[in-house]
Design an enzyme around this catalytic site. Structure first.
Site, PDB file in Angstrom:
ATOM      1  N   GLU A 261       0.843  -1.197   0.000  1.00  0.00           N
ATOM      2  CA  GLU A 261       0.000   0.000   0.000  1.00  0.00           C
ATOM      3  C   GLU A 261       0.880   1.249   0.000  1.00  0.00           C
ATOM      4  O   GLU A 261       1.902   1.285   0.701  1.00  0.00           O
ATOM      5  CB  GLU A 261      -0.917  -0.006   1.227  1.00  0.00           C
ATOM      6  N   HIS A 284      -7.810   1.460   1.834  1.00  0.00           N
ATOM      7  CA  HIS A 284      -7.723   1.005   3.238  1.00  0.00           C
ATOM      8  C   HIS A 284      -8.474   1.959   4.181  1.00  0.00           C
ATOM      9  O   HIS A 284      -7.912   2.452   5.161  1.00  0.00           O
ATOM     10  CB  HIS A 284      -6.258   0.869   3.669  1.00  0.00           C
TER      11      HIS A 284
HETATM   12  N1  LIG Z   1      -9.974  -2.367   6.297  1.00  0.00           N
HETATM   13  C1  LIG Z   1      -9.749  -1.799   7.457  1.00  0.00           C
HETATM   14  O1  LIG Z   1      -9.609  -0.587   7.576  1.00  0.00           O
HETATM   15  C2  LIG Z   1      -9.706  -2.663   8.689  1.00  0.00           C
HETATM   16  C3  LIG Z   1     -10.078  -2.126   9.920  1.00  0.00           C
HETATM   17  C4  LIG Z   1     -10.095  -2.964  11.038  1.00  0.00           C
HETATM   18  C5  LIG Z   1      -9.703  -4.302  10.923  1.00  0.00           C
HETATM   19  N2  LIG Z   1      -9.292  -4.784   9.707  1.00  0.00           N
HETATM   20  C6  LIG Z   1      -8.881  -6.183   9.546  1.00  0.00           C
HETATM   21  O2  LIG Z   1     -10.038  -7.006   9.552  1.00  0.00           O
HETATM   22  C7  LIG Z   1      -9.682  -8.324   9.974  1.00  0.00           C
HETATM   23  C8  LIG Z   1     -10.682  -8.831  10.996  1.00  0.00           C
HETATM   24  O3  LIG Z   1     -10.651  -8.004  12.145  1.00  0.00           O
HETATM   25  P1  LIG Z   1     -11.349  -8.485  13.516  1.00  0.00           P
HETATM   26  O4  LIG Z   1     -11.241  -7.371  14.486  1.00  0.00           O
HETATM   27  O5  LIG Z   1     -12.679  -9.077  13.228  1.00  0.00           O
HETATM   28  O6  LIG Z   1     -10.331  -9.654  13.927  1.00  0.00           O
HETATM   29  P2  LIG Z   1     -10.593 -10.836  14.940  1.00  0.00           P
HETATM   30  O7  LIG Z   1      -9.253 -11.258  15.412  1.00  0.00           O
HETATM   31  O8  LIG Z   1     -11.645 -10.470  15.926  1.00  0.00           O
HETATM   32  O9  LIG Z   1     -11.216 -12.008  14.006  1.00  0.00           O
HETATM   33  C9  LIG Z   1     -10.485 -12.735  13.069  1.00  0.00           C
HETATM   34  C10 LIG Z   1     -11.139 -14.105  12.965  1.00  0.00           C
HETATM   35  O10 LIG Z   1     -10.568 -14.807  11.859  1.00  0.00           O
HETATM   36  C11 LIG Z   1     -10.414 -16.170  12.247  1.00  0.00           C
HETATM   37  N3  LIG Z   1      -9.415 -16.757  11.345  1.00  0.00           N
HETATM   38  C12 LIG Z   1      -8.081 -16.497  11.294  1.00  0.00           C
HETATM   39  N4  LIG Z   1      -7.530 -17.164  10.280  1.00  0.00           N
HETATM   40  C13 LIG Z   1      -8.518 -17.849   9.676  1.00  0.00           C
HETATM   41  C14 LIG Z   1      -8.572 -18.690   8.542  1.00  0.00           C
HETATM   42  N5  LIG Z   1      -7.465 -18.964   7.823  1.00  0.00           N
HETATM   43  N6  LIG Z   1      -9.767 -19.237   8.191  1.00  0.00           N
HETATM   44  C15 LIG Z   1     -10.878 -18.958   8.909  1.00  0.00           C
HETATM   45  N7  LIG Z   1     -10.892 -18.164   9.985  1.00  0.00           N
HETATM   46  C16 LIG Z   1      -9.730 -17.607  10.347  1.00  0.00           C
HETATM   47  C17 LIG Z   1     -10.010 -16.103  13.694  1.00  0.00           C
HETATM   48  O11 LIG Z   1     -10.219 -17.323  14.367  1.00  0.00           O
HETATM   49  C18 LIG Z   1     -10.914 -14.987  14.194  1.00  0.00           C
HETATM   50  O12 LIG Z   1     -12.157 -15.474  14.651  1.00  0.00           O
HETATM   51  C19 LIG Z   1      -8.254  -8.230  10.497  1.00  0.00           C
HETATM   52  O13 LIG Z   1      -7.370  -8.719   9.534  1.00  0.00           O
HETATM   53  C20 LIG Z   1      -8.052  -6.730  10.687  1.00  0.00           C
HETATM   54  O14 LIG Z   1      -6.699  -6.362  10.554  1.00  0.00           O
HETATM   55  C21 LIG Z   1      -9.300  -3.989   8.597  1.00  0.00           C
END
Ligand SMILES: NC(=O)c1ccc[n+]([C@@H]2O[C@H](COP(=O)([O-])OP(=O)(O)OC[C@H]3O[C@@H](n4cnc5c(N)ncnc54)[C@H](O)[C@@H]3O)[C@@H](O)[C@H]2O)c1
Length: 401
Positions: A261, A284
């Site tokens: 990015e 993002h």
């Molecule tokens: N786009 C954005 O601006 C933005 C903002 C916030 C968070 N995010 C991203 O969103 C994602 C989710 O955030 P969250 O707070 O819900 O995280 P979280 O940790 O609460 O949830 C992630 C889930 O994914 C599951 N998981 C991990 N690997 C897996 C796989 N290979 N197959 C199936 N399940 C799997 C975990 O068990 C967990 O339940 C993260 O990667 C975070 O960095 C992006």
């Protein structure tokens, strides 16, 4: 006694000031970040440091911040901070792991409707001066199946809102998760991909997820289905996604995160997805809303305040977590120490030998450190505090009232 001082960098949200001022904490602000040497100078007399993602907190900074007790990362990630070094220096770190969850969910909902309705194509035609009035390829989301991969903070909240729109929700998670509402757990990723009209990816950034969604997974998606990724850029093979959109197998996609990015606003953006039909690209911004910034400001400042006032480490990312409340009339000893056998016995022996009556005691350990909180009925004399400080394993002893 000197007042507690907070240094806030990178335009941390002003709601943090309200929390600190209400608790007598003095605030100094810098709108930008500081480099290592500037930071060391600035931290000389500071108890609390507030940063966002740009300021790098190295071991050298931590070793040269004699009064620093806690760092607030007013953002989601904490990669910019040397967390083990902070724990070993007795400095607690807090962040805001779910203050922007709702923002990501709302972006995802807006995209799944826009793509299912082919709004991007209708909109583009209008701007090009073409009245393309047709129902071709446009669907309601009601009754369609949303497949959520990763049922954590974001995935599970998305599930609730998608059901309110009348969607059927299937989810797949590698961990055991409680299914909310009528959502159903898929037995396998393959089952989810075979049944979902919209696939939305919400996995975390663990190293094992690199490239987890590529040719094999896209090939298993339904003809005409939609793909959304607002999680991490490195989990998806964008070349494969492009091929499946160009072939017409995937009807639309929204991507908010990319393997590489650009660093600054206004920088050039390159991607194999540029110029494709019915593809929404965003820089993002899933979690970037005014409301999320407010939530982060309030959330992190409150965690820092509770840590300084009561010793509460709930959701600290580098110290063992203890959920605590103030106990009126009690004195509290917080003791961070190296996690080796016998520390509690030695500590309690010192207290017993000095006639200290323990009202309550909690211990949590994590990795190399242990955190013990002891409530006692009277204040401690200087000698007892000195003996606790002199224990080989002690990282810090603080007395809170
Ligand atoms: N786009 C954005 O601006 C933005 C903002 C916030 C968070 N995010 C991203 O969103 C994602 C989710 O955030 P969250 O707070 O819900 O995280 P979280 O940790 O609460 O949830 C992630 C889930 O994914 C599951 N998981 C991990 N690997 C897996 C796989 N290979 N197959 C199936 N399940 C799997 C975990 O068990 C967990 O339940 C993260 O990667 C975070 O960095 C992006």
């Amino acid at each position: 006694m000197k007042p507690t001082r907070a240094l806030l960098l990178e335009s941390v949200h002003p709601l943090a000031d309200d929390v600190f001022s209400a608790n007598g904490i003095e605030i100094e602000r810098h709108s930008g970040g500081l480099d290592e040497d500037e930071l060391i100078d600035a931290l000389h007399d500071v108890d609390i440091l507030g940063i966002r993602s740009k300021t790098q907190i190295t071991e050298r900074v931590l070793k040269n911040a004699p009064k620093l007790k806690a760092i607030g990362a007013f953002c989601i990630g904490t990669n910019q901070i040397d967390l083990p070094a902070a724990a070993n220096a007795g400095i607690a770190v807090f962040n805001a792991p779910f203050s922007n969850t709702r923002s990501v969910v709302e972006l995802t909902i807006s995209e799944l409707i826009a793509l299912t309705r082919r709004l991007t194509q209708r909109d583009k035609a209008m701007h090009d001066g073409v009245w393309d009035k047709t129902a071709e390829g446009a669907h309601e989301v009601r009754g369609r199946t949303l497949g959520i991969i990763g049922y954590g903070n974001i995935g599970s909240q998305l599930s609730v809102i998608a059901e309110a729109l009348g969607m059927r929700v299937l989810f797949y998670d590698t961990a055991e998760k409680l299914a909310l509402g009528n959502a159903q757990r898929a037995d396998s990723l393959s089952q989810l991909l075979a049944e979902a009209d919209v696939v939305s990816l919400h996995v975390d950034g663990r190293a094992g997820n690199a490239g987890m969604f590529g040719e094999e997974q896209f090939a298993q998606m339904k003809q005409g289905s939609i793909f959304i990724n607002p999680s991490r850029g490195f989990v998806v093979d964008l070349e494969s996604l492009r091929a499946h959109i160009e072939s017409g197998h995937i009807a639309g996609a929204a991507v908010d995160v990319f393997p590489q990015e650009p660093k600054r606003r206004g920088d050039a953006f390159e991607s194999v997805l540029r110029g494709l039909p019915n593809v929404i690209l965003t820089p993002h911004v899933g979690g970037s809303t005014v409301e999320a910034q407010e939530n982060i400001g309030q959330f992190v400042a409150t965690k820092l305040r509770d840590y300084l006032q009561y010793g509460a480490t709930t959701l600290s990312v580098n110290l063992p977590n203890l959920a605590l409340q103030a106990v009126p009339g009690s004195h509290r000893i917080t003791h961070l120490h190296r996690n080796v056998p016998g520390v509690m016995a030695r500590m309690n022996q010192i207290l017993a030998e000095h006639g200290v009556n323990i009202n309550g005691q909690l211990l949590a350990t994590e990795g190399e450190v242990g955190y013990a909180v002891t409530d006692i009925s009277s204040g401690l004399d200087d000698e007892t505090v000195t003996l606790l400080r002199q224990m080989d394993e002690t990282i810090f002893v603080r007395i809170l009232k």
